[in-house]
Design a protein around this motif. Structure first.
Motif, short mmCIF file in Angstrom:
data_model
loop_
_atom_site.label_atom_id
_atom_site.label_comp_id
_atom_site.label_asym_id
_atom_site.label_seq_id
_atom_site.Cartn_x
_atom_site.Cartn_y
_atom_site.Cartn_z
N GLY A 196 0.78 -1.23 0.00
CA GLY A 196 0.00 0.00 0.00
C GLY A 196 0.81 1.28 0.00
O GLY A 196 0.23 2.37 0.05
N LYS A 197 2.14 1.19 -0.05
CA LYS A 197 2.96 2.39 -0.09
C LYS A 197 2.92 3.00 -1.49
O LYS A 197 3.08 2.31 -2.49
N VAL A 198 2.71 4.31 -1.53
CA VAL A 198 2.67 5.00 -2.81
C VAL A 198 4.05 5.01 -3.46
O VAL A 198 5.05 5.32 -2.81
N GLN A 199 4.10 4.68 -4.74
CA GLN A 199 5.35 4.66 -5.50
C GLN A 199 5.59 6.04 -6.10
O GLN A 199 5.28 6.30 -7.27
N LYS A 200 6.16 6.93 -5.31
CA LYS A 200 6.35 8.31 -5.76
C LYS A 200 7.33 8.45 -6.93
O LYS A 200 7.13 9.32 -7.78
N PRO A 201 8.39 7.63 -7.00
CA PRO A 201 9.24 7.72 -8.19
C PRO A 201 8.46 7.48 -9.48
O PRO A 201 8.73 8.11 -10.51
N ARG A 202 7.47 6.57 -9.43
CA ARG A 202 6.65 6.32 -10.61
C ARG A 202 5.79 7.53 -10.94
O ARG A 202 5.64 7.91 -12.11
N LEU A 203 5.22 8.19 -9.92
CA LEU A 203 4.44 9.40 -10.15
C LEU A 203 5.31 10.49 -10.75
O LEU A 203 4.88 11.23 -11.64
N LYS A 204 6.53 10.58 -10.26
CA LYS A 204 7.45 11.60 -10.79
C LYS A 204 7.74 11.34 -12.27
O LYS A 204 7.81 12.27 -13.08
N GLU A 205 7.91 10.06 -12.63
CA GLU A 205 8.13 9.70 -14.04
C GLU A 205 6.93 10.12 -14.89
O GLU A 205 7.10 10.67 -15.99
N ILE A 206 5.72 9.85 -14.40
CA ILE A 206 4.51 10.22 -15.14
C ILE A 206 4.44 11.73 -15.32
O ILE A 206 4.15 12.24 -16.41
N TYR A 207 4.74 12.45 -14.24
CA TYR A 207 4.69 13.91 -14.30
C TYR A 207 5.72 14.45 -15.27
O TYR A 207 5.41 15.32 -16.11
N GLU A 208 6.94 13.94 -15.20
CA GLU A 208 8.01 14.42 -16.08
C GLU A 208 7.67 14.15 -17.54
O GLU A 208 8.00 14.94 -18.42
N SER A 209 6.98 13.03 -17.80
CA SER A 209 6.62 12.71 -19.19
C SER A 209 5.61 13.69 -19.75
O SER A 209 5.53 13.88 -20.97
N THR A 210 4.83 14.32 -18.87
CA THR A 210 3.84 15.30 -19.34
C THR A 210 4.49 16.65 -19.64
O THR A 210 3.86 17.50 -20.28
N ARG A 211 5.73 16.84 -19.19
CA ARG A 211 6.41 18.14 -19.39
C ARG A 211 7.25 18.16 -20.65
O ARG A 211 7.75 19.20 -21.05
N THR A 212 7.46 16.97 -21.25
CA THR A 212 8.33 16.90 -22.43
C THR A 212 7.52 16.96 -23.72
O THR A 212 6.31 16.77 -23.72
#
Length: 477
Positions: free
Chosen positions: A461-477
């Motif tokens: 149940g721990k949130v995978q923040k590195p994965r969220l960061k990857e998703i966010y960074e992909s929206t900026r490119t």
């Protein structure tokens, strides 16, 4: 008597497990475990060998654990949902001799662990959650596992009269460590429920085979779902109110869920803290359960809270360092990483905590939950608590993303509640900005929002923040 021998001796007493209505008294478990140990021997698996266990049935996992202890093998639990790539990683990191699953797989070239027949032998290999990199194999001795669980269950006042409702997976320190080992050490009973369902937990407290639940251990996601179930079916509150102890761990419990569960059931959840490398490190006291706190050291555990220079902090925020008999023996096959994780005998957890009057609360992972923005250090959890209270929000995770001006910018990943799932981005941004400015200092307010259908989580149940960061960074490119 050694910890291992005392544990196995406990199986000659009263207590047991229940799965699918079938009772497994300890003696029956022991008999089946002896057969398991003998079968390993006939297949060339000896003391010190690492045995991967990938079984669906909870009672089969219990039998395999005891069988490995009888044989002197190292127990390596494997999540049955893992892909072949993830299993291959475990085979390599843990240097498995075999895997016991739907089929028996033998690996002929795997080295055994040193085996002396004492409490410093490796009992279990658990894998880190992988929130900051690929999971590492954590070696835990019999002394580390059993002395720690003995101290914790005594602190929580487990007795032979208790029945644990166990809905946690048995490949992690929470379910396998506390749930299985604690049941055997304390001579009580455990209902093995398999996958968590809120309605199923309620029925377990109403009584099954004459054994109504008295203890429940959960992760915050489970409590959130229990609360939703209780609010939709108020009559279920009565069943849980008859319980004795409810505990939470593996991730921080929101203060709103803490309050809601107490309002609905009359029970104050007891929070605790642990990790694969340290076992169960901190716990609130049975008679002193503090909201938002994970308590004080368990057993012979010692703690330090230190600043960036390694200097002790008596009150305030710093990194948690731990010392005691429950610490891991090391990361298997990674001597340099093991050495780097210690400082003069103290294990550096990488978790940022706040200590106040001797009680500890979790701020978050130093690598993912502490955001350095514009010269400020910002704790993600505080922001998450504020945003989670907004009626538009079903779930939230806050993280830092690279910013050329600030170093890191604060970003909030949001799961919107059903009726607000189609809010226009500008309306959402404006509404949350106004809300946050009412409750947070300006530099803590998220500069960007990322709307997702669900937060990516690991099996506990721990949130995978590195994965969220990857998703966010992909929206900026």
């Amino acid at each position: 008597m050694s910890w291992r021998k005392n544990f196995l001796k406990s199986l000659e007493g009263e207590g047991g497990f229940v799965e699918d209505g079938q009772q497994w008294p300890f003696r029956r478990v022991l008999e089946s475990a002896q057969e398991f140990a003998e079968s390993l021997g006939t297949r060339g698996v000896d003391a010190g060998d690492t045995v991967g266990v990938r079984l669906e049935s909870p009672i089969a996992n219990v039998i395999a654990l005891v069988g490995n202890y009888l044989r002197g093998c190292v127990h390596v639990p494997i999540n049955t949902r893992y892909t072949q790539r993830e299993v291959d990683h475990i085979v390599e990191e843990a240097e498995l001799k075999c895997i016991v699953g739907d089929e028996f797989t033998l690996f002929s070239d795997s080295p055994a662990s040193p085996y002396r027949g004492d409490d410093e032998d490796i009992a279990i290999i658990l894998f880190t959650s992988g929130t900051t990199g690929r999971p590492k194999a954590v070696e835990l001795s019999y002394r580390a596992v059993l002395s720690n669980i003995d101290a914790l269950t005594k602190l929580w006042r487990w007795t032979p009269a208790d029945t644990l409702v166990l809905s946690l997976p048995l490949f992690h320190v929470h379910g396998l460590g506390i749930g299985v080992h604690g049941t055997i050490l304390r001579g009580c009973w455990a209902q093995l429920r398999g996958a968590f369902e809120a309605e199923d937990v309620v029925s377990a407290f109403e009584g099954e085979n004459g054994r109504a639940g008295s203890i429940f251990m959960g992760v915050p996601t489970m409590y959130s779902r229990l609360i939703t179930h209780l609010e939709s079916k108020p009559e279920a509150c009565k069943a849980l109110s008859r319980g004795r102890l409810f505990t939470s761990g593996s991730a921080p419990l929101s203060t709103s869920d803490f309050d809601a569960f107490r309002r609905l059931t009359g029970h104050t959840i007891l929070e605790r803290y642990g990790m694969s490398e340290t076992m169960l490190t901190l716990s609130n006291l049975y008679e002193d359960r503090r909201r938002g706190m994970v308590g004080q050291p368990v057993g012979d555990t010692e703690i330090r809270v230190v600043d960036e220079l390694g200097q002790d902090i008596s009150d305030g925020i710093g990194e948690l360092w731990v010392r005691g008999s429950s610490l891991m023996s090391g990361y298997r096959g990674r001597p340099e990483e093991t050495k780097a994780s210690f400082e003069n005998g103290w294990f550096k957890t990488g978790d940022m905590v706040e200590i106040l009057d001797g009680f500890v609360s979790i701020v978050g992972r130093r690598s993912t939950d502490i955001i350095k923005s514009g010269g400020f250090k910002i704790g993600a959890r505080e922001i998450e608590e504020v945003i989670r209270e907004h009626e538009w929000i079903a779930d939230v995770a806050v993280f830092g993303a690279s910013d050329t001006d600030l170093g890191e910018r604060v970003v909030a990943a949001l799961v919107l509640s059903g009726e607000h799932g189609h809010l226009e981005s500008e309306v959402l941004k404006s509404g949350l900005d106004t809300w946050c400015r009412e409750h947070l200092t300006g530099y803590k307010i998220p500069r960007d929002l990322l709307v997702v259908d669900a937060l990516p989580r690991n099996p506990m149940g721990k949130v995978q923040k590195p994965r969220l960061k990857e998703i966010y960074e992909s929206t900026r490119t």
